[in-house]
Each structure stands twice: as C-alpha cells, then as structure tokens.
Design an enzyme around this catalytic site. Structure first.
Site, short mmCIF file in Angstrom:
data_model
loop_
_atom_site.label_atom_id
_atom_site.label_comp_id
_atom_site.label_asym_id
_atom_site.label_seq_id
_atom_site.Cartn_x
_atom_site.Cartn_y
_atom_site.Cartn_z
N HIS A 156 0.84 -1.26 0.03
CA HIS A 156 0.00 -0.13 -0.06
C HIS A 156 0.85 1.32 -0.06
CE1 HIS A 156 0.52 -0.18 4.49
NE2 HIS A 156 0.57 1.07 4.08
N ASP B 147 -0.07 -7.72 1.55
CA ASP B 147 0.48 -6.43 1.65
C ASP B 147 1.86 -6.23 1.79
OD1 ASP B 147 0.18 -3.58 1.59
OD2 ASP B 147 0.00 -3.59 3.95
N SER C 186 5.01 2.80 7.72
CA SER C 186 4.51 1.66 7.07
C SER C 186 5.71 1.15 5.99
CB SER C 186 3.53 1.82 6.28
OG SER C 186 2.24 2.05 6.91
#
Length: 406
Positions: A135, A165, A243
């Site tokens: 993402h 992911d 992230s």
C-alpha cells in the site's frame, strides 16, 4: 643572759611544733607525684563518658565502585541501553525512506491532481532489492528512495503480493553501500519480548521506537475480505510513515514489517501491527524471481458460510476442484415460451467440513490452510453430499495461481 637563751629555745621548739601540726610528712609530695591521681578510699564512681558528634571521614566505597563498573560498560551504557544503541547502530543504515508521487481523479469534476505519499523500507540484499508494504507504492507513478547517506534514487517496481500487503522495489547502487537486514524466525516470538521499530514517521528519517510484543496471531483484514491470522501486535510507537519499515528483535534481526495501527486519530495509540517475517520470507523470494506471488489454487471461487461448514457457491470451470469431482450448485434451466428461466439448486452443492482432517468453519480458515500449501501439493477435502449428507473424501491437486499484482 639566761633569759635570752631561754627565749631562743622556746622560739625554736614552738616553731618545730607548729610545722609538725600543719605539714605532716605523709602529705608531702613531689612535682612528679602531683601528676598521679589519688586513690580514693571509698567506692569508686566512674563518671559517664561525654557524647561527641560523629564525624564522617571521606572513604572510598569499593563495593559501590565495583557495582558501578559492573552496571555500565566502557561506553558508559547500561545493558539495556547497550542493546538499544547496538540495534540502532547495526540496522539504521538498512532502513530507507520511500516517497511516492501519484495521480488521482476527482470523482465529481473528473479533474486530475498529483498526490504524494511516504513510507519506509528495508534493504534485503546487495542487489538493491528493498522490501516494503504494497500500500506504500500502490498506484504510484514515481517512487524515490533515500538512503542513510542522504543519496536519493529512482526505484523500479519488482513485484507485489496485494493479498499479503508485501512489495519489492529495486535501486541501482554499489553493493558496498547497501546494508541488508537479516531475517529472523517469527515462529519463535513470545509475548513480552522486546522489539524495535525503525522508520520514517512524519518524514523524520530513521527514527527508532521500542516496546514489546503485546500479542501474537492477531487477525487483520489487509485487503478486501482477505484476513491474515498471524499478525504481530506491538506497543512500540508506529505512525504514518512507518509503514513498510522493519520490526526488529534484540539481536537486530527482522521479525516483521510494520503495516498498520489501530487509532481513531490516525496516529499512534499504542496498538500497532506487523506482518510476520516467516510470511515475508515465503513471499519476497517469489516476488524477486517471478514478479508475483505464486499462490496455490484449488479452484473454488466462492463459498457460503453455514453452521456446519462451507457450502460451495461457485467453482472455477476446469479448475482443480471441479476436475477432482467437487460439486457446486446445480443450475436448472426451463424454457417458457421465449423466456428461459434459471433456477439454482444449492442443495446439490457439496458442504466442505474439513481439509486434511482439519475442521473448517470459516472461509478464512479454509484460505489460510490452502495458502500454507504449495502448488503441486494434494489436499483431502471432506464434504457432506446429497440429502443424506454422506461424508465423502475428495483428493484435490493444487495448481499455481495466475499472476495478479493488483
């Protein structure tokens, strides 16, 4: 004359008599004897010793000094501080800052506008491959990577597994500049174990936070309806920009990829989540080699969850499950004049209750078990069939899924 002599003797005798009365020989003492105290003849009384204030003398506390030498090392760090510092010094050069540029369209006015994003990544080899979250780079038109030395590079897309992911990108740089991470074994993790997160929250490059593992095997819906049940929960501060960054243990090994937080404000609330390293170790090599994750395919597209198990709703035509003999709903067509009416008989579909003797109750359980296999493996699917609900075992050989980066 007699009178004078008599007076003289009288004076001498009187003088001797007075001296003997006033100064007896027993009381005569010399100067040296005057320094010796007299011994009293009565009971001896010893006066109390007067109290005097205690005066502390400066002394060297050898025990305290030894304790200090054992507590701190030659760098003046305690054992806990030494671990923290060592992990950062060893791994901060393995963390990169990822910035992206993409174009989005306004749904109402159909106007395009540029957007920017940011995240983190970890170098995984000397060839320049970098691990991050899918993402972070999803739909990006341009991806830039900044190393610890401040140099920036334009990164190329290598591969991605949207379901888990995970993505891999690549930069061109001399091998001696790149500092790859070392993979750890996430199956050995324990709740309470100390962990470290290094990333770029809010664009602050190579920031380290520390905490503990709060829980293991959490379920997290990362993409669509796909749920991963092996997620690591941590309390180390994780914020936007973290992230894709590495989660590390005290040995400086990568044990996860920080991927999400649970927060109503979008900022750290003490609950963060990371994809376990064992899942990363299974996916990343395939992304590097093939550009996509080769998932095992059973050929069941959709199921209905019931109290007894999973009712097959749709099979892939010509897929492994259909070839093996699994049954989906029966479609009956009836023509009434010019109109053809279709009726779906779901009672004809098989009800999956177990795979390889593992009881199956939810679609997530079923997908997790199939994902744990490899293409070419065989699984035994136990179904209840027909009105009599007869238990039937069907052997299905899994095939490789088709490439699907999105």
């Amino acid at each position: 004359m007699k009178y004078v002599i008599g007076c003289f003797f009288s004076a001498v005798l009187g003088s001797l008599l007075v001296s003997s009365i006033e100064s007896p020989s027993s009381l005569w003492i010399t100067a040296s004897e005057a320094q010796v105290p007299l011994k009293p003849s009565g009971p001896r009384i010893i006066p109390p010793t007067p109290l005097s204030p205690a005066v502390s003398k400066p002394t060297t506390n050898k025990l305290g000094e030894a304790h200090r030498q054992n507590l701190f090392n030659e760098r003046g760090l305690s054992p806990e501080e030494e671990i923290n510092v060592s992990v950062y010094e060893k791994l901060n050069k393995s963390v990169v800052h990822i910035t992206t540029k993409s174009t989005k369209t306004d749904g109402f006015f159909l106007l395009e506008y540029d957007t920017e994003g940011a995240g983190s990544g970890a170098i995984i080899d000397k060839a320049g491959h970098i691990l991050t979250n899918y993402h972070v780079i999803e739909d990006a038109k341009q991806v830039n990577v900044t190393l610890f030395n401040g140099k920036s590079y334009s990164a190329t897309f290598v591969g991605a597994d949207a379901i888990n992911d995970i993505a891999v990108i690549k930069i061109d740089e001399a091998p001696q500049t790149l500092k790859p991470v070392t993979m750890g074994d996430s199956s050995q993790l324990k709740v309470g174990q100390r962990v470290f997160a290094i990333g770029n929250p809010f664009g602050l490059e190579r920031t380290m936070t520390c905490g503990i593992i709060s829980s293991l095997n959490r379920s997290l819906k990362l993409r669509g309806n796909r749920t991963i049940n092996s997620i690591i929960q941590i309390d180390a501060a994780v914020n936007p920009g973290n992230s894709g960054g590495p989660l590390l243990n005290s040995h400086g090994q990568l044990i996860g990829i920080n991927t999400a937080i649970a927060s109503s404000t979008g900022q750290s609330s003490g609950i963060g989540f990371a994809i376990p390293s064992n899942l990363v170790a299974r996916v990343a090599p395939q992304l590097v080699t093939h550009g996509h994750m080769i998932h095992p395919e059973i050929g069941i597209q959709r199921v209905y969850e019931t109290e007894q198990g999973l009712l097959v709703a749709k099979l892939t035509p010509g897929g492994p499950a259909e070839k093996a003999g699994l049954r989906g709903p029966k479609i009956e067509r009836q023509r009434r004049g010019l109109i053809v009416i279709e009726r779906v008989d779901r009672t004809a579909a098989d009800l999956i209750v177990a795979v390889d003797k593992n009881q199956i109750k939810t679609a997530a359980d079923f997908l997790d078990y199939i994902e744990s296999q490899k293409p070419g493996d065989t699984v035994i699917v136990t179904v209840l069939r027909g009105k009599e609900q007869t238990p039937t075992k069907i052997t299905v050989k899994l095939t490789a899924s088709q490439p699907n980066r999105k």
